[in-house]
Design a protein around this motif. Sequence first.
Motif, PDB file in Angstrom:
ATOM      1  N   ASP A 132      44.060   0.708  45.589  1.00 21.14           N
ATOM      2  CA  ASP A 132      43.627   2.062  45.247  1.00 21.14           C
ATOM      3  C   ASP A 132      42.853   2.082  43.928  1.00 21.14           C
ATOM      4  OD1 ASP A 132      44.706   3.029  47.541  1.00 21.14           O
ATOM      5  OD2 ASP A 132      46.461   3.960  46.603  1.00 21.14           O
ATOM      6  N   ARG A 133      43.282   1.273  42.992  1.00 23.37           N
ATOM      7  CA  ARG A 133      42.598   1.218  41.702  1.00 23.37           C
ATOM      8  C   ARG A 133      41.193   0.644  41.873  1.00 23.37           C
ATOM      9  NH1 ARG A 133      46.420  -0.735  37.347  1.00 23.37           N
ATOM     10  NH2 ARG A 133      47.142   1.385  37.516  1.00 23.37           N
ATOM     11  N   PHE A 134      41.079  -0.461  42.611  1.00 22.58           N
ATOM     12  CA  PHE A 134      39.758  -1.046  42.836  1.00 22.58           C
ATOM     13  C   PHE A 134      38.874  -0.121  43.669  1.00 22.58           C
ATOM     14  CE2 PHE A 134      41.710  -5.329  41.963  1.00 22.58           C
ATOM     15  CZ  PHE A 134      40.957  -5.571  40.833  1.00 22.58           C
ATOM     16  N   ALA A 135      39.455   0.548  44.665  1.00 23.37           N
ATOM     17  CA  ALA A 135      38.682   1.478  45.490  1.00 23.37           C
ATOM     18  C   ALA A 135      38.169   2.639  44.656  1.00 23.37           C
ATOM     19  CB  ALA A 135      39.534   1.994  46.643  1.00 23.37           C
ATOM     20  N   SER A 136      38.996   3.156  43.746  1.00 25.05           N
ATOM     21  CA  SER A 136      38.553   4.280  42.915  1.00 25.05           C
ATOM     22  C   SER A 136      37.411   3.856  42.000  1.00 25.05           C
ATOM     23  CB  SER A 136      39.718   4.846  42.113  1.00 25.05           C
ATOM     24  OG  SER A 136      40.161   3.904  41.156  1.00 25.05           O
ATOM     25  N   ILE A 137      37.473   2.646  41.473  1.00 23.03           N
ATOM     26  CA  ILE A 137      36.391   2.166  40.609  1.00 23.03           C
ATOM     27  C   ILE A 137      35.120   1.947  41.427  1.00 23.03           C
ATOM     28  CG2 ILE A 137      35.648   0.216  39.179  1.00 23.03           C
ATOM     29  CD1 ILE A 137      38.616   0.012  38.262  1.00 23.03           C
ATOM     30  N   ALA A 138      35.272   1.388  42.630  1.00 20.96           N
ATOM     31  CA  ALA A 138      34.097   1.171  43.486  1.00 20.96           C
ATOM     32  C   ALA A 138      33.439   2.501  43.862  1.00 20.96           C
ATOM     33  CB  ALA A 138      34.504   0.407  44.747  1.00 20.96           C
ATOM     34  N   ILE A 166      29.717   4.002  43.060  1.00 23.23           N
ATOM     35  CA  ILE A 166      28.839   4.513  44.117  1.00 23.23           C
ATOM     36  C   ILE A 166      28.402   5.945  43.801  1.00 23.23           C
ATOM     37  CG2 ILE A 166      28.749   5.192  46.558  1.00 23.23           C
ATOM     38  CD1 ILE A 166      30.570   2.759  47.121  1.00 23.23           C
ATOM     39  N   GLY A 167      29.327   6.752  43.305  1.00 22.13           N
ATOM     40  CA  GLY A 167      28.991   8.118  42.911  1.00 22.13           C
ATOM     41  C   GLY A 167      27.958   8.145  41.793  1.00 22.13           C
ATOM     42  N   LEU A 168      28.122   7.262  40.817  1.00 27.26           N
ATOM     43  CA  LEU A 168      27.136   7.165  39.733  1.00 27.26           C
ATOM     44  C   LEU A 168      25.775   6.744  40.276  1.00 27.26           C
ATOM     45  CD1 LEU A 168      29.200   5.495  36.862  1.00 27.26           C
ATOM     46  CD2 LEU A 168      28.198   7.783  36.865  1.00 27.26           C
ATOM     47  N   LEU A 169      25.780   5.817  41.216  1.00 27.26           N
ATOM     48  CA  LEU A 169      24.532   5.383  41.833  1.00 27.26           C
ATOM     49  C   LEU A 169      23.854   6.545  42.570  1.00 27.26           C
ATOM     50  CD1 LEU A 169      22.712   2.912  42.417  1.00 27.26           C
ATOM     51  CD2 LEU A 169      23.999   2.635  44.525  1.00 27.26           C
ATOM     52  N   PHE A 170      24.652   7.361  43.274  1.00 27.15           N
ATOM     53  CA  PHE A 170      24.096   8.541  43.952  1.00 27.15           C
ATOM     54  C   PHE A 170      23.423   9.464  42.950  1.00 27.15           C
ATOM     55  CE2 PHE A 170      25.856   7.485  47.893  1.00 27.15           C
ATOM     56  CZ  PHE A 170      25.628   8.477  48.825  1.00 27.15           C
ATOM     57  N   VAL A 171      24.101   9.742  41.845  1.00 27.90           N
ATOM     58  CA  VAL A 171      23.555  10.674  40.858  1.00 27.90           C
ATOM     59  C   VAL A 171      22.287  10.103  40.228  1.00 27.90           C
ATOM     60  CG1 VAL A 171      23.997  11.790  38.637  1.00 27.90           C
ATOM     61  CG2 VAL A 171      25.764  11.786  40.393  1.00 27.90           C
ATOM     62  N   ILE A 172      22.328   8.833  39.862  1.00 22.45           N
ATOM     63  CA  ILE A 172      21.172   8.218  39.210  1.00 22.45           C
ATOM     64  C   ILE A 172      19.981   8.153  40.161  1.00 22.45           C
ATOM     65  CG2 ILE A 172      20.302   6.040  38.262  1.00 22.45           C
ATOM     66  CD1 ILE A 172      23.179   5.633  37.105  1.00 22.45           C
ATOM     67  N   GLU A 173      20.221   7.700  41.385  1.00 20.51           N
ATOM     68  CA  GLU A 173      19.125   7.569  42.339  1.00 20.51           C
ATOM     69  C   GLU A 173      18.603   8.914  42.828  1.00 20.51           C
ATOM     70  OE1 GLU A 173      17.367   4.862  43.267  1.00 20.51           O
ATOM     71  OE2 GLU A 173      18.520   3.832  41.719  1.00 20.51           O
ATOM     72  N   SER A 174      19.443   9.936  42.854  1.00 21.29           N
ATOM     73  CA  SER A 174      18.961  11.245  43.300  1.00 21.29           C
ATOM     74  C   SER A 174      18.012  11.856  42.280  1.00 21.29           C
ATOM     75  CB  SER A 174      20.122  12.184  43.570  1.00 21.29           C
ATOM     76  OG  SER A 174      20.793  12.504  42.367  1.00 21.29           O
ATOM     77  N   ARG A 175      18.059  11.376  41.053  1.00 20.50           N
ATOM     78  CA  ARG A 175      17.127  11.852  40.032  1.00 20.50           C
ATOM     79  C   ARG A 175      15.714  11.372  40.300  1.00 20.50           C
ATOM     80  NH1 ARG A 175      19.153  16.121  38.586  1.00 20.50           N
ATOM     81  NH2 ARG A 175      21.287  15.975  37.896  1.00 20.50           N
ATOM     82  N   ILE A 226      32.433  11.124  42.226  1.00 18.32           N
ATOM     83  CA  ILE A 226      32.898  10.705  40.896  1.00 18.32           C
ATOM     84  C   ILE A 226      34.208  11.410  40.545  1.00 18.32           C
ATOM     85  CG2 ILE A 226      32.384  10.874  38.423  1.00 18.32           C
ATOM     86  CD1 ILE A 226      29.420  10.390  39.184  1.00 18.32           C
ATOM     87  N   LEU A 227      34.264  12.717  40.765  1.00 20.32           N
ATOM     88  CA  LEU A 227      35.474  13.474  40.428  1.00 20.32           C
ATOM     89  C   LEU A 227      36.672  13.020  41.257  1.00 20.32           C
ATOM     90  CD1 LEU A 227      33.960  17.057  40.018  1.00 20.32           C
ATOM     91  CD2 LEU A 227      34.723  15.491  38.211  1.00 20.32           C
ATOM     92  N   LEU A 228      36.469  12.806  42.552  1.00 18.37           N
ATOM     93  CA  LEU A 228      37.567  12.335  43.400  1.00 18.37           C
ATOM     94  C   LEU A 228      38.012  10.923  43.005  1.00 18.37           C
ATOM     95  CD1 LEU A 228      36.457  13.700  46.879  1.00 18.37           C
ATOM     96  CD2 LEU A 228      38.338  14.518  45.455  1.00 18.37           C
ATOM     97  N   SER A 229      37.067  10.091  42.598  1.00 17.60           N
ATOM     98  CA  SER A 229      37.411   8.734  42.164  1.00 17.60           C
ATOM     99  C   SER A 229      38.233   8.751  40.888  1.00 17.60           C
ATOM    100  CB  SER A 229      36.142   7.916  41.928  1.00 17.60           C
ATOM    101  OG  SER A 229      35.398   7.821  43.101  1.00 17.60           O
TER     102      SER A 229
END
Length: 149
Positions: A6-12, A16-25, A50-53
Motif C-alpha cells: 500500500d505504501r509503494f502503491a500510494s507513492i506510485a 502518476i498524479g504529478l505526471l498528469f498535472v505536469i503533462e496536462s499543462r 494526488i489527494l487520494l494517494s
Amino acid sequence: MSKTFDRFASIAFLLIGLLFVIESRSISQSAYGSSVGPNIFPTALGVILILLSIRLLFETTKYEHGERIKEPVQYVKFLIIFISAIIYAAILEPLGYVISTFLFLLIAFQTMERGKWISTIVIASAFSFGVYYFFAEFLGGSLPGFPQF
C-alpha cells in the motif's frame, strides 16, 4: 493488508498524479475565449489522484502490526477480465461504444460476483448509455456509435 504494498502503491500513484498535472499543462489552452479548456479534466484527475494517494499514504501508518491474513490470488478472474478487456478494445469500433461497453461490464461484474443479474444489467446499461449520452450528446464529443448492420 500489506502495509508495504500500500505504501509503494500510494507513492506510485502520487507520481502518476504529478505526471498528469505536469503533462496536462502542455495541452493547449481553451479556444474562443472559454475558461474551460481541454487541460482542465486531466489536471483535475491528477489532483484527485494526488489527494487520494496522500490519504492512502497516511492510512498506512495506522495499520496495526497484527497477524496477516493471506488471501489467495485470483488468477482466473484476472485472466477473464484481462482477456475481455482485449476483446473489448477489438470490438469497440465494429459494435460501437454502448454495446461493447455493456458487454464488457456485464462480463466484468459477473466475474467479480456471480449472480445478481438484474442489478448487473441495470448498472452496465445505465453506465454505457449514460456515458455515451453525456460525452457524445451533451459535451459534443465523439464515440463510436451504434453498429450499422
